[in-house]
Scaffold this active site. Structure first.
Site, PDB file in Angstrom:
ATOM      1  N   ASP A 105       0.703  -1.189   0.364  1.00  0.00           N
ATOM      2  CA  ASP A 105       0.284  -0.170   0.804  1.00  0.00           C
ATOM      3  C   ASP A 105       0.492   1.420  -0.157  1.00  0.00           C
ATOM      4  O   ASP A 105       0.265   2.979   1.083  1.00  0.00           O
ATOM      5  CB  ASP A 105      -1.086  -0.007   1.092  1.00  0.00           C
ATOM      6  CG  ASP A 105      -1.995  -0.949   1.202  1.00  0.00           C
ATOM      7  OD1 ASP A 105      -1.768  -1.919  -0.266  1.00  0.00           O
ATOM      8  OD2 ASP A 105      -2.740  -1.193   2.020  1.00  0.00           O
ATOM      9  N   GLU A 118      -4.239  -1.066  -1.619  1.00  0.00           N
ATOM     10  CA  GLU A 118      -6.378  -1.042  -0.879  1.00  0.00           C
ATOM     11  C   GLU A 118      -7.125   0.205  -1.193  1.00  0.00           C
ATOM     12  O   GLU A 118      -6.410   1.445  -1.669  1.00  0.00           O
ATOM     13  CB  GLU A 118      -5.681  -0.938   0.404  1.00  0.00           C
ATOM     14  CG  GLU A 118      -7.227  -0.483   2.166  1.00  0.00           C
ATOM     15  CD  GLU A 118      -7.121   0.121   3.039  1.00  0.00           C
ATOM     16  OE1 GLU A 118      -5.793   0.092   3.568  1.00  0.00           O
ATOM     17  OE2 GLU A 118      -8.259   0.202   3.811  1.00  0.00           O
ATOM     18  N   LYS A 151      -6.930  -5.259  -3.011  1.00  0.00           N
ATOM     19  CA  LYS A 151      -7.261  -5.279  -1.435  1.00  0.00           C
ATOM     20  C   LYS A 151      -8.272  -4.289  -1.355  1.00  0.00           C
ATOM     21  O   LYS A 151      -7.662  -3.127  -1.073  1.00  0.00           O
ATOM     22  CB  LYS A 151      -6.392  -5.991  -0.514  1.00  0.00           C
ATOM     23  CG  LYS A 151      -5.319  -4.546  -0.328  1.00  0.00           C
ATOM     24  CD  LYS A 151      -4.330  -6.040   0.892  1.00  0.00           C
ATOM     25  CE  LYS A 151      -3.499  -4.271   1.060  1.00  0.00           C
ATOM     26  NZ  LYS A 151      -4.604  -3.264   1.840  1.00  0.00           N
ATOM     27  N   CYS A 173      -1.739  -2.112   7.910  1.00  0.00           N
ATOM     28  CA  CYS A 173      -2.023  -3.526   6.809  1.00  0.00           C
ATOM     29  C   CYS A 173      -0.384  -4.383   6.804  1.00  0.00           C
ATOM     30  O   CYS A 173      -0.947  -5.561   6.046  1.00  0.00           O
ATOM     31  CB  CYS A 173      -1.935  -2.553   5.308  1.00  0.00           C
ATOM     32  SG  CYS A 173      -3.452  -1.845   5.110  1.00  0.00           S
ATOM     33  N   LYS A 219      -7.421  -5.011   5.094  1.00  0.00           N
ATOM     34  CA  LYS A 219      -6.194  -4.632   5.450  1.00  0.00           C
ATOM     35  C   LYS A 219      -5.322  -5.677   4.827  1.00  0.00           C
ATOM     36  O   LYS A 219      -4.277  -4.979   4.560  1.00  0.00           O
ATOM     37  CB  LYS A 219      -6.103  -4.405   6.830  1.00  0.00           C
ATOM     38  CG  LYS A 219      -7.159  -2.880   7.094  1.00  0.00           C
ATOM     39  CD  LYS A 219      -7.604  -1.612   6.639  1.00  0.00           C
ATOM     40  CE  LYS A 219      -8.048  -0.384   7.075  1.00  0.00           C
ATOM     41  NZ  LYS A 219      -8.221   0.195   6.943  1.00  0.00           N
ATOM     42  N   VAL A 277       2.951   0.453   4.309  1.00  0.00           N
ATOM     43  CA  VAL A 277       2.788   0.739   5.143  1.00  0.00           C
ATOM     44  C   VAL A 277       1.399   0.315   5.349  1.00  0.00           C
ATOM     45  O   VAL A 277       0.516   0.067   3.956  1.00  0.00           O
ATOM     46  CB  VAL A 277       2.413   2.626   4.980  1.00  0.00           C
ATOM     47  CG1 VAL A 277       3.832   2.776   4.976  1.00  0.00           C
ATOM     48  CG2 VAL A 277       1.599   3.034   3.364  1.00  0.00           C
ATOM     49  N   GLN A 308       8.981 -13.399  21.380  1.00  0.00           N
ATOM     50  CA  GLN A 308       8.272 -14.816  21.020  1.00  0.00           C
ATOM     51  C   GLN A 308       8.525 -16.012  20.409  1.00  0.00           C
ATOM     52  O   GLN A 308       8.115 -16.670  19.711  1.00  0.00           O
ATOM     53  CB  GLN A 308       6.702 -15.776  21.653  1.00  0.00           C
ATOM     54  CG  GLN A 308       6.080 -14.534  22.954  1.00  0.00           C
ATOM     55  CD  GLN A 308       4.796 -14.915  22.363  1.00  0.00           C
ATOM     56  OE1 GLN A 308       3.764 -16.010  22.411  1.00  0.00           O
ATOM     57  NE2 GLN A 308       3.597 -14.159  22.472  1.00  0.00           N
TER      58      GLN A 308
HETATM   59  N1  TIU Z   1      -3.104   0.429   4.219  1.00  0.00           N
HETATM   60  C1  TIU Z   1      -2.598   1.159   5.589  1.00  0.00           C
HETATM   61  O1  TIU Z   1      -2.326   0.484   6.768  1.00  0.00           O
HETATM   62  N2  TIU Z   1      -4.664   0.874   5.451  1.00  0.00           N
HETATM   63  C2  TIU Z   1      -4.567   1.841   6.880  1.00  0.00           C
HETATM   64  O2  TIU Z   1      -5.684   2.044   7.004  1.00  0.00           O
HETATM   65  N3  TIU Z   1      -3.502   2.240   7.954  1.00  0.00           N
HETATM   66  C3  TIU Z   1      -3.515   3.323   8.693  1.00  0.00           C
HETATM   67  O3  TIU Z   1      -3.174   3.618   9.575  1.00  0.00           O
HETATM   68  N4  TIU Z   1      -4.629   3.789   7.934  1.00  0.00           N
END
Ligand code: TIU
Length: 229
Positions: free
Chosen positions: A29, A77, A134, A167, A137, A162, A207
């Site tokens: 993303d 996303e 997608k 995600c 998330k 990110v 862990q």
């Molecule tokens: N790609 C992803 O992490 N989507 C989110 O909405 N992330 C946020 O941190 N908002």
């Protein structure tokens, strides 16, 4: 293009042996909607400049992966223009300045085909690379990612993008349950909340590596270089 080769990657909680022919780079993303002002991330009240630190490390591993002939997967996303794949529970959530589907400065927020939905120029997919759209998330939910990875004989995922705790985490958890070894490149990930990024990485490798490994871009580049010699 060289033969991908094999090598041992420095990682936590322990080094991991990788056959790069069975390893994919998965970039989560890295879209304008998350990284640039005026997109989905900013409508949620976030400081989008927090994510820019991941761009250079991801660009470096993307270049190396292309040179070595690794399978490269980009994810995005987003939703269909009629929002038929967007659950009301997601669209109605919180009090954003603009909701999913509303018109913003980069087109409709988080909608496929709009400027904001596109991947940032620095990491733009090349012809032949896999791009997974997608609605959620996680990159496995309601997508063809699992089939693509099976088709290419992939066993290991190098994951970056990110945001770390949203995600990236969701995708790594999904992948771990499906039997993939996931190595998260810490400096190639970022969060709007630096403390969530740090804790998110710790959660993966705690862990004994409860759902993956954590490494970094420099270690990966070094291992890939050695694997090609
Ligand atoms: N790609 C992803 O992490 N989507 C989110 O909405 N992330 C946020 O941190 N908002």
């Amino acid at each position: 293009m060289n033969k991908p080769g094999k090598g041992v990657l420095k990682a936590e909680p322990a080094p991991i042996e990788l056959d790069f022919a069975k390893t994919a780079l998965v970039i989560i993303d890295m879209q304008r909607d998350f990284l640039e002002p005026g997109g989905f991330g900013e409508t949620l009240g976030n400081d989008v400049s927090q994510l820019s630190r991941a761009v250079k490390p991801v660009a470096a591993v993307l270049t190396a992966a292309r040179e070595a002939g690794l399978l490269v997967v980009h994810t995005r996303e987003g939703h269909l223009p009629d929002l038929s794949d967007a659950p009301p529970a997601k669209v109605e959530r919180g009090a954003p300045s603009l909701r999913i589907g509303d018109s913003g400065p980069m087109g409709r927020i988080l909608i496929r085909g709009e400027a904001g939905h596109d991947i940032i120029a620095a990491l733009y997919p090349r012809e032949g690379e896999i791009v997974i759209d997608k609605p959620g998330k996680g990159a496995f939910y309601a997508t063809g990612l699992g089939d693509e990875l099976k088709r290419h004989g992939i066993e290991n995922l190098l994951v970056c993008g990110v945001t770390t705790e949203v995600c990236v985490h969701t995708t790594v958890r999904e992948a771990n349950d499906r039997g993939y070894r996931c190595i998260v490149l810490g400096d190639g990930c970022a969060s709007y909340f630096p403390e969530f990024h740090e804790t998110g990485l710790k959660m993966i490798k705690a862990q004994g590596g409860i759902f993956g490994w954590v490494s970094d871009s420099a270690s990966l580049l070094e291992t890939m270089r050695a694997a090609q010699e």
